[in-house]
Design a protein around this motif. Sequence first.
Motif, PDB file in Angstrom:
ATOM      1  N   ASP A 148       2.206  67.074 -17.105  1.00 10.90           N
ATOM      2  CA  ASP A 148       1.522  66.477 -18.443  1.00 10.90           C
ATOM      3  C   ASP A 148       1.430  65.392 -18.944  1.00 10.90           C
ATOM      4  O   ASP A 148       0.995  64.233 -19.847  1.00 10.90           O
ATOM      5  N   MET A 149       3.130  64.421 -19.124  1.00  8.26           N
ATOM      6  CA  MET A 149       3.596  63.650 -18.940  1.00  8.26           C
ATOM      7  C   MET A 149       2.927  62.418 -18.597  1.00  8.26           C
ATOM      8  O   MET A 149       2.027  61.816 -19.189  1.00  8.26           O
ATOM      9  N   TYR A 150       2.430  62.871 -17.348  1.00  9.44           N
ATOM     10  CA  TYR A 150       2.090  61.772 -16.611  1.00  9.44           C
ATOM     11  C   TYR A 150       0.115  61.728 -17.045  1.00  9.44           C
ATOM     12  O   TYR A 150      -0.534  60.673 -17.253  1.00  9.44           O
ATOM     13  N   GLN A 151      -0.675  62.526 -17.177  1.00 12.07           N
ATOM     14  CA  GLN A 151      -1.867  62.599 -17.953  1.00 12.07           C
ATOM     15  C   GLN A 151      -2.202  61.785 -19.223  1.00 12.07           C
ATOM     16  O   GLN A 151      -2.646  61.469 -19.520  1.00 12.07           O
ATOM     17  N   GLU A 155      -4.133  58.484 -19.145  1.00 10.24           N
ATOM     18  CA  GLU A 155      -5.232  57.818 -19.962  1.00 10.24           C
ATOM     19  C   GLU A 155      -5.350  57.777 -21.648  1.00 10.24           C
ATOM     20  O   GLU A 155      -5.702  57.310 -22.508  1.00 10.24           O
ATOM     21  N   THR A 156      -3.805  57.219 -21.922  1.00  9.09           N
ATOM     22  CA  THR A 156      -3.659  55.942 -22.967  1.00  9.09           C
ATOM     23  C   THR A 156      -4.087  54.554 -22.471  1.00  9.09           C
ATOM     24  O   THR A 156      -4.103  54.284 -21.445  1.00  9.09           O
ATOM     25  N   ILE A 375       8.306  54.204 -36.485  1.00  5.99           N
ATOM     26  CA  ILE A 375       7.914  55.330 -36.460  1.00  5.99           C
ATOM     27  C   ILE A 375       6.456  54.892 -35.397  1.00  5.99           C
ATOM     28  O   ILE A 375       6.696  55.443 -33.669  1.00  5.99           O
ATOM     29  N   LYS A 376       6.083  53.524 -35.412  1.00  2.89           N
ATOM     30  CA  LYS A 376       5.061  53.536 -33.638  1.00  2.89           C
ATOM     31  C   LYS A 376       6.275  52.779 -32.559  1.00  2.89           C
ATOM     32  O   LYS A 376       5.918  53.231 -31.552  1.00  2.89           O
ATOM     33  N   LEU A 381       3.799  55.703 -26.547  1.00  2.00           N
ATOM     34  CA  LEU A 381       2.794  56.121 -26.379  1.00  2.00           C
ATOM     35  C   LEU A 381       1.860  56.949 -27.327  1.00  2.00           C
ATOM     36  O   LEU A 381       0.537  56.466 -26.674  1.00  2.00           O
ATOM     37  N   VAL A 382       2.246  57.923 -27.791  1.00  2.00           N
ATOM     38  CA  VAL A 382       1.149  58.338 -28.729  1.00  2.00           C
ATOM     39  C   VAL A 382       0.551  57.365 -30.158  1.00  2.00           C
ATOM     40  O   VAL A 382      -0.437  57.667 -29.661  1.00  2.00           O
TER      41      VAL A 382
END
Length: 401
Positions: A148-151, A155-156, A375-376, A381-382
Amino acid sequence: MGVIEIWVAEFVLRRHQNPRVYATSLFSALKLDDCPKLKTSAVVRDMSNSLIRGQVDERMLDLLEVLEKLQEDSVTMESLKSAYCWTAVECTLRFMWPETASDGFFGEALERIWGKRIGILKVRESDLVTPELLKWESDLKMAVEEPDMYQKIRETNIRYNAISHLNQLLKEQWALLGCSSLELEARKWFLKRKDPNAARERGKHYGYSGEEVNDVEDTVNEQEQEREPSLDTVNEQEQEHEPSLDKADITVARELKDCLLEIIQGLVEPSTRQGQENNNATGLSSVDVSPQPDRANRTETGRGRAEDSQGTSSSSLSGRVRPYLPTPKPLNVSSLKKDKPAKTGFKRPVRHWTPEEVQALRDGVKEYGKSWKDIKKSNPLVFAARTEVNLKDKWRNLIGR
DNA sequence: TTAGGGGTAGCT
DNA sequence: AGCTACCCCTAA
Protein backbone atom coordinates in the motif's frame (compact mmCIF):
# COMPACT_ATOMS: atom_id res chain seq x y z
CA MET A 1 46.28 32.86 -12.71
CA GLY A 2 45.99 36.56 -13.21
CA VAL A 3 42.97 38.62 -12.37
CA ILE A 4 41.84 38.85 -15.97
CA GLU A 5 42.12 35.10 -16.51
CA ILE A 6 40.11 34.49 -13.39
CA TRP A 7 37.49 36.94 -14.59
CA VAL A 8 37.25 35.18 -17.88
CA ALA A 9 37.10 31.80 -16.19
CA GLU A 10 34.40 33.09 -13.91
CA PHE A 11 32.42 34.45 -16.79
CA VAL A 12 32.74 31.29 -18.81
CA LEU A 13 31.86 29.10 -15.84
CA ARG A 14 28.74 31.09 -15.19
CA ARG A 15 27.60 31.63 -18.69
CA HIS A 16 28.14 28.57 -20.78
CA GLN A 17 24.94 26.75 -21.34
CA ASN A 18 24.40 23.58 -23.32
CA PRO A 19 28.06 22.91 -22.74
CA ARG A 20 30.18 20.09 -24.07
CA VAL A 21 31.88 19.89 -20.72
CA TYR A 22 30.43 20.25 -17.27
CA ALA A 23 31.23 23.52 -15.56
CA THR A 24 32.59 21.57 -12.62
CA SER A 25 34.92 19.61 -14.91
CA LEU A 26 36.04 22.85 -16.48
CA PHE A 27 36.67 24.22 -13.01
CA SER A 28 38.88 21.24 -12.15
CA ALA A 29 40.70 21.45 -15.47
CA LEU A 30 41.51 25.08 -14.84
CA LYS A 31 42.95 24.15 -11.44
CA LEU A 32 41.09 26.84 -9.54
CA ASP A 33 40.78 24.93 -6.30
CA ASP A 34 41.55 27.95 -4.18
CA CYS A 35 38.54 29.91 -5.46
CA PRO A 36 35.49 28.65 -3.55
CA LYS A 37 33.27 31.25 -5.12
CA LEU A 38 34.22 30.15 -8.60
CA LYS A 39 33.53 26.61 -7.59
CA THR A 40 30.10 27.59 -6.33
CA SER A 41 29.50 29.26 -9.69
CA ALA A 42 30.49 26.09 -11.49
CA VAL A 43 28.27 23.91 -9.32
CA VAL A 44 25.29 26.21 -9.64
CA ARG A 45 25.87 26.44 -13.39
CA ASP A 46 25.84 22.65 -13.72
CA MET A 47 22.73 22.39 -11.62
CA SER A 48 20.98 25.03 -13.70
CA ASN A 49 21.93 23.27 -16.90
CA SER A 50 20.64 19.97 -15.58
CA LEU A 51 17.41 21.57 -14.54
CA ILE A 52 16.97 23.29 -17.87
CA ARG A 53 17.22 19.85 -19.47
CA GLY A 54 14.86 18.44 -16.89
CA GLN A 55 17.49 16.14 -15.44
CA VAL A 56 16.86 15.51 -11.77
CA ASP A 57 19.21 12.61 -11.17
CA GLU A 58 21.85 11.36 -8.81
CA ARG A 59 24.42 13.68 -10.30
CA MET A 60 22.22 16.47 -9.01
CA LEU A 61 22.58 14.94 -5.56
CA ASP A 62 26.36 15.00 -5.99
CA LEU A 63 26.21 18.67 -6.87
CA LEU A 64 23.93 19.45 -3.93
CA GLU A 65 26.35 17.71 -1.60
CA VAL A 66 29.26 19.68 -3.04
CA LEU A 67 27.29 22.87 -2.60
CA GLU A 68 26.62 22.04 1.00
CA LYS A 69 30.30 21.40 1.63
CA LEU A 70 31.18 24.70 -0.02
CA GLN A 71 28.93 26.47 2.43
CA GLU A 72 30.21 24.59 5.40
CA ASP A 73 31.19 27.68 7.33
CA SER A 74 27.73 29.20 7.14
CA VAL A 75 24.30 27.90 8.06
CA THR A 76 22.95 25.52 5.47
CA MET A 77 20.11 27.17 3.60
CA GLU A 78 16.63 25.79 4.02
CA SER A 79 16.20 25.72 0.26
CA LEU A 80 19.27 23.52 -0.06
CA LYS A 81 17.95 21.08 2.52
CA SER A 82 14.53 20.88 0.89
CA ALA A 83 16.00 20.57 -2.58
CA TYR A 84 18.27 17.74 -1.44
CA CYS A 85 15.44 15.91 0.28
CA TRP A 86 13.06 16.05 -2.65
CA THR A 87 15.77 15.29 -5.19
CA ALA A 88 16.77 12.21 -3.20
CA VAL A 89 13.16 11.05 -3.14
CA GLU A 90 12.76 11.75 -6.84
CA CYS A 91 15.91 9.77 -7.60
CA THR A 92 14.44 6.83 -5.70
CA LEU A 93 10.99 7.19 -7.15
CA ARG A 94 12.24 6.64 -10.67
CA PHE A 95 13.03 3.06 -9.69
CA MET A 96 9.48 2.48 -8.56
CA TRP A 97 8.07 1.90 -12.01
CA PRO A 98 7.27 -1.79 -11.42
CA GLU A 99 4.01 -2.68 -9.74
CA THR A 100 5.71 -4.20 -6.73
CA ALA A 101 8.75 -3.32 -4.70
CA SER A 102 10.48 -6.61 -5.29
CA ASP A 103 10.61 -6.23 -9.07
CA GLY A 104 13.09 -3.89 -10.68
CA PHE A 105 15.78 -1.96 -8.89
CA PHE A 106 13.95 -0.23 -6.09
CA GLY A 107 15.89 -2.15 -3.45
CA GLU A 108 19.21 -1.31 -5.05
CA ALA A 109 18.29 2.35 -5.37
CA LEU A 110 17.21 2.43 -1.75
CA GLU A 111 20.51 0.98 -0.63
CA ARG A 112 22.60 3.15 -2.93
CA ILE A 113 20.88 6.46 -2.19
CA TRP A 114 19.51 6.09 1.33
CA GLY A 115 21.86 3.47 2.69
CA LYS A 116 25.22 4.54 1.33
CA ARG A 117 24.91 8.14 0.20
CA ILE A 118 22.72 9.46 2.98
CA GLY A 119 24.45 7.12 5.41
CA ILE A 120 27.65 9.05 4.76
CA LEU A 121 25.81 12.31 5.37
CA LYS A 122 24.59 10.97 8.68
CA VAL A 123 28.09 9.98 9.72
CA ARG A 124 29.43 13.43 9.07
CA GLU A 125 26.36 14.94 10.74
CA SER A 126 25.41 16.91 7.68
CA ASP A 127 22.70 19.53 7.91
CA LEU A 128 21.15 17.93 4.86
CA VAL A 129 19.81 15.18 7.09
CA THR A 130 16.60 16.89 8.09
CA PRO A 131 13.57 15.46 9.89
CA GLU A 132 11.78 15.62 6.56
CA LEU A 133 14.49 13.50 4.96
CA LEU A 134 14.37 10.98 7.79
CA LYS A 135 10.60 10.76 7.49
CA TRP A 136 10.96 9.98 3.82
CA GLU A 137 13.60 7.41 4.59
CA SER A 138 11.31 5.56 6.94
CA ASP A 139 8.40 5.82 4.49
CA LEU A 140 10.48 4.47 1.64
CA LYS A 141 11.85 1.63 3.74
CA MET A 142 8.32 0.85 4.83
CA ALA A 143 7.33 0.71 1.18
CA VAL A 144 9.56 -2.33 0.71
CA GLU A 145 7.35 -4.31 3.07
CA GLU A 146 3.98 -2.71 2.55
CA PRO A 147 2.50 -2.72 -0.95
CA ASP A 148 0.00 0.00 0.00
CA MET A 149 2.75 2.35 1.02
CA TYR A 150 4.67 1.46 -2.11
CA GLN A 151 1.70 2.30 -4.30
CA LYS A 152 1.03 5.50 -2.46
CA ILE A 153 4.57 6.79 -2.89
CA ARG A 154 4.72 5.52 -6.41
CA GLU A 155 1.77 7.64 -7.44
CA THR A 156 2.93 10.80 -5.73
CA ASN A 157 4.13 13.65 -7.87
CA ILE A 158 7.55 14.06 -6.33
CA ARG A 159 9.14 15.49 -9.41
CA TYR A 160 7.13 18.66 -9.22
CA ASN A 161 8.31 19.33 -5.69
CA ALA A 162 11.89 18.44 -6.49
CA ILE A 163 11.99 20.83 -9.41
CA SER A 164 10.27 23.58 -7.47
CA HIS A 165 12.73 23.34 -4.61
CA LEU A 166 15.72 23.12 -6.92
CA ASN A 167 14.46 26.12 -8.80
CA GLN A 168 14.10 28.07 -5.60
CA LEU A 169 17.58 27.07 -4.47
CA LEU A 170 19.15 28.10 -7.74
CA LYS A 171 17.39 31.42 -7.69
CA GLU A 172 18.80 32.10 -4.24
CA GLN A 173 22.26 30.91 -5.22
CA TRP A 174 22.43 33.07 -8.32
CA ALA A 175 21.25 36.02 -6.28
CA LEU A 176 23.94 35.34 -3.69
CA LEU A 177 26.62 35.10 -6.34
CA GLY A 178 25.67 38.46 -7.76
CA CYS A 179 27.05 39.40 -11.12
CA SER A 180 30.42 38.37 -12.41
CA SER A 181 33.42 40.64 -12.31
CA LEU A 182 33.39 40.94 -16.07
CA GLU A 183 29.78 41.99 -16.10
CA LEU A 184 30.62 44.51 -13.43
CA GLU A 185 33.41 45.90 -15.57
CA ALA A 186 31.25 45.93 -18.65
CA ARG A 187 28.57 47.81 -16.84
CA LYS A 188 31.00 50.40 -15.56
CA TRP A 189 32.45 50.78 -19.00
CA PHE A 190 29.05 51.19 -20.46
CA LEU A 191 27.88 53.64 -17.84
CA LYS A 192 31.00 55.77 -18.31
CA ARG A 193 30.51 55.86 -22.03
CA LYS A 194 26.95 57.06 -21.68
CA ASP A 195 25.80 60.51 -20.82
CA PRO A 196 26.88 60.99 -17.18
CA ASN A 197 23.43 62.07 -16.02
CA ALA A 198 21.79 59.13 -17.65
CA ALA A 199 24.46 56.90 -16.19
CA ARG A 200 23.74 58.13 -12.72
CA GLU A 201 20.05 57.64 -13.26
CA ARG A 202 20.60 54.16 -14.62
CA GLY A 203 23.04 53.40 -11.87
CA LYS A 204 20.41 54.20 -9.34
CA HIS A 205 18.03 51.94 -11.08
CA TYR A 206 20.43 49.03 -10.92
CA GLY A 207 21.47 49.72 -7.37
CA TYR A 208 24.60 51.57 -8.39
CA SER A 209 25.81 54.89 -7.09
CA GLY A 210 27.96 57.30 -9.03
CA GLU A 211 30.95 56.70 -6.78
CA GLU A 212 30.90 53.00 -7.36
CA VAL A 213 31.09 53.58 -11.06
CA ASN A 214 34.43 55.29 -10.64
CA ASP A 215 35.67 52.88 -8.05
CA VAL A 216 37.30 50.18 -10.11
CA GLU A 217 39.70 48.30 -7.93
CA ASP A 218 37.73 47.66 -4.78
CA THR A 219 34.51 46.67 -6.40
CA VAL A 220 35.91 43.53 -7.96
CA ASN A 221 36.06 41.48 -4.83
CA GLU A 222 33.83 43.37 -2.47
CA GLN A 223 30.97 44.20 -4.74
CA GLU A 224 30.52 40.58 -5.53
CA GLN A 225 29.45 40.01 -1.98
CA GLU A 226 26.73 42.57 -2.43
CA ARG A 227 23.41 41.80 -3.99
CA GLU A 228 24.29 43.24 -7.35
CA PRO A 229 21.60 42.70 -9.91
CA SER A 230 23.25 40.77 -12.68
CA LEU A 231 22.19 40.49 -16.26
CA ASP A 232 20.38 37.40 -15.13
CA THR A 233 18.32 39.56 -12.89
CA VAL A 234 17.52 41.80 -15.80
CA ASN A 235 16.24 38.78 -17.64
CA GLU A 236 14.27 37.70 -14.68
CA GLN A 237 12.65 41.07 -14.41
CA GLU A 238 11.80 40.95 -18.05
CA GLN A 239 10.12 37.66 -17.50
CA GLU A 240 8.31 38.26 -14.31
CA HIS A 241 7.42 41.89 -14.56
CA GLU A 242 7.39 42.30 -18.26
CA PRO A 243 4.71 44.97 -18.40
CA SER A 244 6.57 47.24 -16.00
CA LEU A 245 9.91 47.06 -17.80
CA ASP A 246 10.28 49.96 -20.14
CA LYS A 247 12.07 49.87 -23.46
CA ALA A 248 15.01 51.81 -22.14
CA ASP A 249 15.77 49.09 -19.62
CA ILE A 250 15.76 46.43 -22.28
CA THR A 251 18.05 48.55 -24.41
CA VAL A 252 20.46 48.92 -21.52
CA ALA A 253 20.47 45.19 -20.94
CA ARG A 254 21.21 44.57 -24.60
CA GLU A 255 23.96 47.11 -24.76
CA LEU A 256 25.54 45.68 -21.66
CA LYS A 257 25.67 42.32 -23.29
CA ASP A 258 27.20 43.79 -26.40
CA CYS A 259 29.87 45.55 -24.37
CA LEU A 260 30.58 42.33 -22.62
CA LEU A 261 30.92 40.46 -25.85
CA GLU A 262 33.38 42.99 -27.20
CA ILE A 263 35.50 42.83 -24.07
CA ILE A 264 35.48 39.09 -23.84
CA GLN A 265 36.24 38.72 -27.51
CA GLY A 266 39.46 40.65 -27.03
CA LEU A 267 40.39 38.65 -23.98
CA VAL A 268 39.40 35.20 -25.06
CA GLU A 269 40.15 35.04 -28.74
CA PRO A 270 43.97 34.85 -28.73
CA SER A 271 44.13 32.22 -26.04
CA THR A 272 41.36 30.22 -27.62
CA ARG A 273 42.99 30.21 -31.00
CA GLN A 274 46.19 29.07 -29.38
CA GLY A 275 44.31 26.44 -27.48
CA GLN A 276 42.73 25.09 -30.62
CA GLU A 277 45.99 25.01 -32.52
CA ASN A 278 47.78 23.21 -29.76
CA ASN A 279 44.79 21.01 -29.23
CA ASN A 280 45.62 20.98 -25.58
CA ALA A 281 43.36 19.75 -22.84
CA THR A 282 42.95 22.80 -20.67
CA GLY A 283 39.22 22.54 -20.94
CA LEU A 284 38.89 26.13 -22.10
CA SER A 285 39.51 25.02 -25.64
CA SER A 286 36.33 23.06 -25.58
CA VAL A 287 34.27 26.11 -24.78
CA ASP A 288 32.66 27.35 -27.89
CA VAL A 289 33.58 30.94 -28.60
CA SER A 290 33.90 30.72 -32.34
CA PRO A 291 31.44 32.63 -34.48
CA GLN A 292 28.37 30.58 -35.19
CA PRO A 293 25.91 32.65 -37.14
CA ASP A 294 23.67 29.67 -37.78
CA ARG A 295 22.88 29.48 -34.11
CA ALA A 296 21.12 32.80 -34.29
CA ASN A 297 18.28 30.96 -35.92
CA ARG A 298 18.04 28.34 -33.28
CA THR A 299 14.59 27.72 -31.95
CA GLU A 300 13.63 29.75 -28.97
CA THR A 301 12.29 27.55 -26.23
CA GLY A 302 11.05 30.33 -24.02
CA ARG A 303 7.93 32.37 -24.50
CA GLY A 304 9.25 33.89 -27.68
CA ARG A 305 10.32 37.12 -26.07
CA ALA A 306 12.09 39.41 -28.48
CA GLU A 307 14.82 39.77 -25.92
CA ASP A 308 17.61 37.87 -27.61
CA SER A 309 20.29 40.27 -28.65
CA GLN A 310 21.65 38.11 -31.45
CA GLY A 311 19.50 39.55 -34.17
CA THR A 312 19.60 43.21 -33.24
CA SER A 313 23.24 43.42 -32.32
CA SER A 314 24.56 41.68 -35.39
CA SER A 315 23.08 44.36 -37.58
CA SER A 316 24.55 47.15 -35.50
CA LEU A 317 28.00 45.59 -35.65
CA SER A 318 27.76 44.46 -39.20
CA GLY A 319 30.68 42.64 -40.74
CA ARG A 320 32.34 42.03 -37.41
CA VAL A 321 33.15 38.48 -36.41
CA ARG A 322 31.90 37.95 -32.92
CA PRO A 323 32.13 35.04 -30.55
CA TYR A 324 29.00 33.11 -29.89
CA LEU A 325 27.94 33.33 -26.31
CA PRO A 326 24.47 32.11 -25.58
CA THR A 327 21.92 34.53 -24.26
CA PRO A 328 21.09 33.32 -20.80
CA LYS A 329 17.83 31.51 -20.75
CA PRO A 330 15.47 32.11 -17.87
CA LEU A 331 15.95 29.64 -15.08
CA ASN A 332 12.30 29.40 -14.28
CA VAL A 333 11.40 25.88 -15.12
CA SER A 334 8.63 25.68 -12.61
CA SER A 335 5.40 24.70 -14.25
CA LEU A 336 3.89 27.39 -12.08
CA LYS A 337 5.50 30.09 -14.14
CA LYS A 338 6.13 28.50 -17.48
CA ASP A 339 2.97 29.52 -19.22
CA LYS A 340 2.19 32.48 -17.10
CA PRO A 341 0.36 35.05 -19.17
CA ALA A 342 1.74 38.55 -19.03
CA LYS A 343 -1.07 40.09 -17.07
CA THR A 344 -3.54 37.75 -15.51
CA GLY A 345 -2.28 35.40 -12.82
CA PHE A 346 -1.55 31.84 -13.82
CA LYS A 347 -3.39 29.16 -11.91
CA ARG A 348 -2.20 25.67 -11.41
CA PRO A 349 -4.63 23.11 -12.68
CA VAL A 350 -7.18 22.48 -9.98
CA ARG A 351 -6.53 19.36 -7.95
CA HIS A 352 -9.47 18.41 -5.89
CA TRP A 353 -8.80 17.30 -2.37
CA THR A 354 -9.06 13.60 -1.81
CA PRO A 355 -10.84 12.27 1.29
CA GLU A 356 -7.47 11.01 2.43
CA GLU A 357 -5.96 14.46 2.22
CA VAL A 358 -8.91 15.98 4.06
CA GLN A 359 -8.63 13.38 6.81
CA ALA A 360 -4.89 13.97 7.08
CA LEU A 361 -5.59 17.68 7.38
CA ARG A 362 -8.16 17.13 10.11
CA ASP A 363 -5.77 14.88 11.98
CA GLY A 364 -3.00 17.37 11.51
CA VAL A 365 -5.02 20.23 12.94
CA LYS A 366 -5.98 18.03 15.87
CA GLU A 367 -2.34 17.31 16.55
CA TYR A 368 -0.57 20.54 15.69
CA GLY A 369 -3.29 23.15 15.66
CA LYS A 370 -3.11 25.64 12.83
CA SER A 371 0.57 25.15 12.28
CA TRP A 372 0.33 24.40 8.59
CA LYS A 373 4.05 24.06 8.19
CA ASP A 374 4.23 21.37 10.85
CA ILE A 375 1.20 19.61 9.44
CA LYS A 376 2.78 19.50 6.01
CA LYS A 377 6.09 18.33 7.42
CA SER A 378 4.41 15.64 9.48
CA ASN A 379 2.86 14.14 6.38
CA PRO A 380 4.97 15.08 3.36
CA LEU A 381 3.65 12.18 1.40
CA VAL A 382 -0.02 13.04 1.53
CA PHE A 383 0.62 16.76 1.24
CA ALA A 384 3.30 16.48 -1.42
CA ALA A 385 1.28 18.53 -3.85
CA ARG A 386 -0.05 21.01 -1.28
CA THR A 387 1.49 24.17 0.02
CA GLU A 388 0.97 25.52 3.50
CA VAL A 389 -1.32 28.14 2.04
CA ASN A 390 -3.31 25.39 0.35
CA LEU A 391 -3.76 23.72 3.73
CA LYS A 392 -4.84 26.99 5.25
CA ASP A 393 -7.30 27.68 2.44
CA LYS A 394 -8.71 24.19 2.56
CA TRP A 395 -9.20 24.42 6.28
CA ARG A 396 -10.94 27.72 5.74
CA ASN A 397 -13.27 25.98 3.33
CA LEU A 398 -13.81 23.06 5.68
CA ILE A 399 -14.88 25.15 8.61
CA GLY A 400 -16.77 27.54 6.37
CA ARG A 401 -15.18 30.90 6.03
C1' DT B 1 4.69 32.08 9.36
C1' DT B 2 -0.07 32.57 9.70
C1' DA B 3 -4.73 34.79 9.29
C1' DG B 4 -7.92 36.70 6.73
C1' DG B 5 -9.95 39.64 3.05
C1' DG B 6 -10.85 39.74 -1.52
C1' DG B 7 -10.50 38.10 -5.91
C1' DT B 8 -10.47 34.68 -10.21
C1' DA B 9 -10.92 30.29 -12.93
C1' DG B 10 -13.05 26.14 -13.81
C1' DC B 11 -16.52 23.03 -13.09
C1' DT B 12 -21.36 21.52 -12.38
C1' DA C 1 -25.22 30.82 -9.69
C1' DG C 2 -22.78 28.25 -6.43
C1' DC C 3 -18.89 25.71 -5.11
C1' DT C 4 -14.04 24.65 -4.80
C1' DA C 5 -9.28 25.41 -5.35
C1' DC C 6 -6.13 28.63 -5.84
C1' DC C 7 -3.90 33.32 -6.01
C1' DC C 8 -2.49 37.86 -4.18
C1' DC C 9 -2.01 41.06 -0.72
C1' DT C 10 -1.55 42.94 3.89
C1' DA C 11 -1.24 42.87 8.76
C1' DA C 12 0.26 40.90 12.85
